[in-house]
Design a protein around this motif. Sequence first.
Motif, PDB file in Angstrom:
ATOM      1  N   LYS A 105     -21.902  -3.348  33.068  1.00 30.47           N
ATOM      2  CA  LYS A 105     -23.019  -3.610  32.160  1.00 30.47           C
ATOM      3  C   LYS A 105     -24.317  -3.327  32.907  1.00 30.47           C
ATOM      4  O   LYS A 105     -24.375  -3.418  34.131  1.00 30.47           O
ATOM      5  CB  LYS A 105     -23.026  -5.073  31.701  1.00 30.47           C
ATOM      6  CG  LYS A 105     -21.756  -5.528  31.025  1.00 30.47           C
ATOM      7  CD  LYS A 105     -21.674  -5.031  29.621  1.00 30.47           C
ATOM      8  CE  LYS A 105     -20.476  -5.614  28.917  1.00 30.47           C
ATOM      9  NZ  LYS A 105     -19.592  -4.650  28.358  1.00 30.47           N
ATOM     10  N   LEU A 106     -25.361  -2.999  32.145  1.00 27.68           N
ATOM     11  CA  LEU A 106     -26.679  -2.820  32.741  1.00 27.68           C
ATOM     12  C   LEU A 106     -27.191  -4.158  33.247  1.00 27.68           C
ATOM     13  O   LEU A 106     -27.057  -5.176  32.576  1.00 27.68           O
ATOM     14  CB  LEU A 106     -27.670  -2.282  31.710  1.00 27.68           C
ATOM     15  CG  LEU A 106     -27.491  -0.829  31.292  1.00 27.68           C
ATOM     16  CD1 LEU A 106     -28.396  -0.521  30.105  1.00 27.68           C
ATOM     17  CD2 LEU A 106     -27.801   0.088  32.445  1.00 27.68           C
ATOM     18  N   GLY A 107     -27.795  -4.140  34.427  1.00 29.97           N
ATOM     19  CA  GLY A 107     -28.368  -5.344  35.004  1.00 29.97           C
ATOM     20  C   GLY A 107     -29.874  -5.215  35.138  1.00 29.97           C
ATOM     21  O   GLY A 107     -30.544  -4.641  34.286  1.00 29.97           O
ATOM     22  N   LYS A 108     -30.391  -5.715  36.233  1.00 38.61           N
ATOM     23  CA  LYS A 108     -31.831  -5.712  36.476  1.00 38.61           C
ATOM     24  C   LYS A 108     -32.356  -4.300  36.686  1.00 38.61           C
ATOM     25  O   LYS A 108     -31.665  -3.435  37.210  1.00 38.61           O
ATOM     26  CB  LYS A 108     -32.162  -6.550  37.703  1.00 38.61           C
ATOM     27  CG  LYS A 108     -31.918  -8.024  37.509  1.00 38.61           C
ATOM     28  CD  LYS A 108     -32.476  -8.826  38.673  1.00 38.61           C
ATOM     29  CE  LYS A 108     -32.200 -10.288  38.523  1.00 38.61           C
ATOM     30  NZ  LYS A 108     -32.836 -10.896  37.376  1.00 38.61           N
ATOM     31  N   MET A 109     -33.607  -4.108  36.274  1.00 43.13           N
ATOM     32  CA  MET A 109     -34.322  -2.864  36.539  1.00 43.13           C
ATOM     33  C   MET A 109     -35.597  -3.252  37.273  1.00 43.13           C
ATOM     34  O   MET A 109     -36.280  -4.197  36.881  1.00 43.13           O
ATOM     35  CB  MET A 109     -34.649  -2.140  35.240  1.00 43.13           C
ATOM     36  CG  MET A 109     -33.417  -1.720  34.462  1.00 43.13           C
ATOM     37  SD  MET A 109     -33.779  -0.690  33.018  1.00 43.13           S
ATOM     38  CE  MET A 109     -34.733  -1.790  32.000  1.00 43.13           C
ATOM     39  N   SER A 110     -35.895  -2.536  38.335  1.00 42.38           N
ATOM     40  CA  SER A 110     -37.083  -2.827  39.135  1.00 42.38           C
ATOM     41  C   SER A 110     -37.782  -1.528  39.479  1.00 42.38           C
ATOM     42  O   SER A 110     -37.197  -0.458  39.407  1.00 42.38           O
ATOM     43  CB  SER A 110     -36.699  -3.553  40.430  1.00 42.38           C
ATOM     44  OG  SER A 110     -36.105  -4.799  40.150  1.00 42.38           O
ATOM     45  N   HIS A 111     -39.028  -1.642  39.896  1.00 48.17           N
ATOM     46  CA  HIS A 111     -39.772  -0.457  40.309  1.00 48.17           C
ATOM     47  C   HIS A 111     -40.720  -0.840  41.442  1.00 48.17           C
ATOM     48  O   HIS A 111     -41.067  -2.009  41.623  1.00 48.17           O
ATOM     49  CB  HIS A 111     -40.577   0.123  39.144  1.00 48.17           C
ATOM     50  CG  HIS A 111     -41.752  -0.746  38.808  1.00 48.17           C
ATOM     51  ND1 HIS A 111     -41.636  -1.845  37.996  1.00 48.17           N
ATOM     52  CD2 HIS A 111     -43.032  -0.720  39.222  1.00 48.17           C
ATOM     53  CE1 HIS A 111     -42.807  -2.444  37.912  1.00 48.17           C
ATOM     54  NE2 HIS A 111     -43.672  -1.783  38.649  1.00 48.17           N
ATOM     55  N   ALA A 112     -41.118   0.184  42.178  1.00 46.81           N
ATOM     56  CA  ALA A 112     -42.160   0.043  43.193  1.00 46.81           C
ATOM     57  C   ALA A 112     -43.035   1.284  43.093  1.00 46.81           C
ATOM     58  O   ALA A 112     -42.529   2.388  42.885  1.00 46.81           O
ATOM     59  CB  ALA A 112     -41.553  -0.075  44.588  1.00 46.81           C
ATOM     60  N   SER A 116     -48.672   7.640  44.461  1.00 47.26           N
ATOM     61  CA  SER A 116     -48.505   8.097  43.077  1.00 47.26           C
ATOM     62  C   SER A 116     -47.033   8.267  42.712  1.00 47.26           C
ATOM     63  O   SER A 116     -46.708   8.957  41.753  1.00 47.26           O
ATOM     64  CB  SER A 116     -49.259   9.412  42.879  1.00 47.26           C
ATOM     65  OG  SER A 116     -48.724  10.410  43.727  1.00 47.26           O
ATOM     66  N   ASP A 117     -46.149   7.654  43.490  1.00 49.88           N
ATOM     67  CA  ASP A 117     -44.705   7.808  43.274  1.00 49.88           C
ATOM     68  C   ASP A 117     -44.078   6.480  42.845  1.00 49.88           C
ATOM     69  O   ASP A 117     -44.156   5.486  43.566  1.00 49.88           O
ATOM     70  CB  ASP A 117     -44.024   8.279  44.561  1.00 49.88           C
ATOM     71  CG  ASP A 117     -44.593   9.603  45.070  1.00 49.88           C
ATOM     72  OD1 ASP A 117     -44.790  10.499  44.232  1.00 49.88           O
ATOM     73  OD2 ASP A 117     -44.837   9.719  46.280  1.00 49.88           O
ATOM     74  N   PHE A 118     -43.427   6.497  41.676  1.00 50.18           N
ATOM     75  CA  PHE A 118     -42.671   5.340  41.198  1.00 50.18           C
ATOM     76  C   PHE A 118     -41.225   5.476  41.659  1.00 50.18           C
ATOM     77  O   PHE A 118     -40.582   6.497  41.389  1.00 50.18           O
ATOM     78  CB  PHE A 118     -42.674   5.266  39.664  1.00 50.18           C
ATOM     79  CG  PHE A 118     -43.947   4.753  39.078  1.00 50.18           C
ATOM     80  CD1 PHE A 118     -44.160   3.392  38.904  1.00 50.18           C
ATOM     81  CD2 PHE A 118     -44.944   5.631  38.682  1.00 50.18           C
ATOM     82  CE1 PHE A 118     -45.330   2.917  38.352  1.00 50.18           C
ATOM     83  CE2 PHE A 118     -46.118   5.163  38.121  1.00 50.18           C
ATOM     84  CZ  PHE A 118     -46.317   3.804  37.961  1.00 50.18           C
ATOM     85  N   ASN A 119     -40.739   4.480  42.357  1.00 51.34           N
ATOM     86  CA  ASN A 119     -39.335   4.408  42.742  1.00 51.34           C
ATOM     87  C   ASN A 119     -38.698   3.367  41.820  1.00 51.34           C
ATOM     88  O   ASN A 119     -39.059   2.197  41.853  1.00 51.34           O
ATOM     89  CB  ASN A 119     -39.201   3.997  44.207  1.00 51.34           C
ATOM     90  CG  ASN A 119     -37.768   3.922  44.663  1.00 51.34           C
ATOM     91  OD1 ASN A 119     -36.847   4.332  43.965  1.00 51.34           O
ATOM     92  ND2 ASN A 119     -37.561   3.386  45.854  1.00 51.34           N
TER      93      ASN A 119
END
Length: 184
Positions: A105-112, A116-119
Motif C-alpha cells: 500500500k502507499l505510505g508516507k510521501m515526503s519532500h526536500a 531549485s531541486d525537489f527530492n
Amino acid sequence: MTLSKIVLAVLTVFIAPSFAFSEENPRYSEESQTLTIPSVDAADSPGLYQELEFELMQGNDWRMIRAKEGRQIREITNVELVQTQTFPVQIFLKISGRFSNGCPKLGKMSHALAGSDFNVAVYYRPQPEFDGTVVCIQAEVDFSTYMPLPVYGLDAGDYSYTVNDEVLTKNNSGTFTLTQKNAF
C-alpha cells in the motif's frame, strides 16, 4: 484590490497550506509519557525514518523505543507534472504505478527542497507482522496519487523534481518553470 481578491489571498496564505502541505504533527501522550514523531529526514532521503517513538526517562532524558525505516516504492511507472494556470501557481505530481499483488500500500510521501531541486520520496505503508494467515490478492493492483509541491513563495526560475531516486531510474524526474515570484 477588491474584497474577493483579499479573501482569496487570505485563504491561499493561511488556509490552503495547512490542507495541502501539512504532515502529521508530533504527538505527546501524558499518560504513557511518550513522544511520537511521524517522520524524520535523512541526508538524501526525506521522511526515511518513520513512526519514531521516544519515552521520557528520569532526569528529563528521552530514550527511543521504536522506529521504522521507510522503504521507497519501486513500482512507480509514471510521474506527471500538473500545474495550475491560476496565480499563485500550484504544482502537483501525479504518481502512478502498479503493485504486483494486493499486499503493498502507499505510505508516507515526503519532500526536500535544496536550491531549485525537489527530492521526493514515496514509501510503502509499513506492514503489520503477519502470522501466515493473511492472504493477498494475487493480481496486479494499479495505484495513483497526487503530491503537492510547496511552491508558494518561491522565486521565478527553473525547478526540477526527482521521485524515489534511490530505486527508480526512469520516468521519475522532470522540470517546471515559475515565470514570476509565486506570491501575492
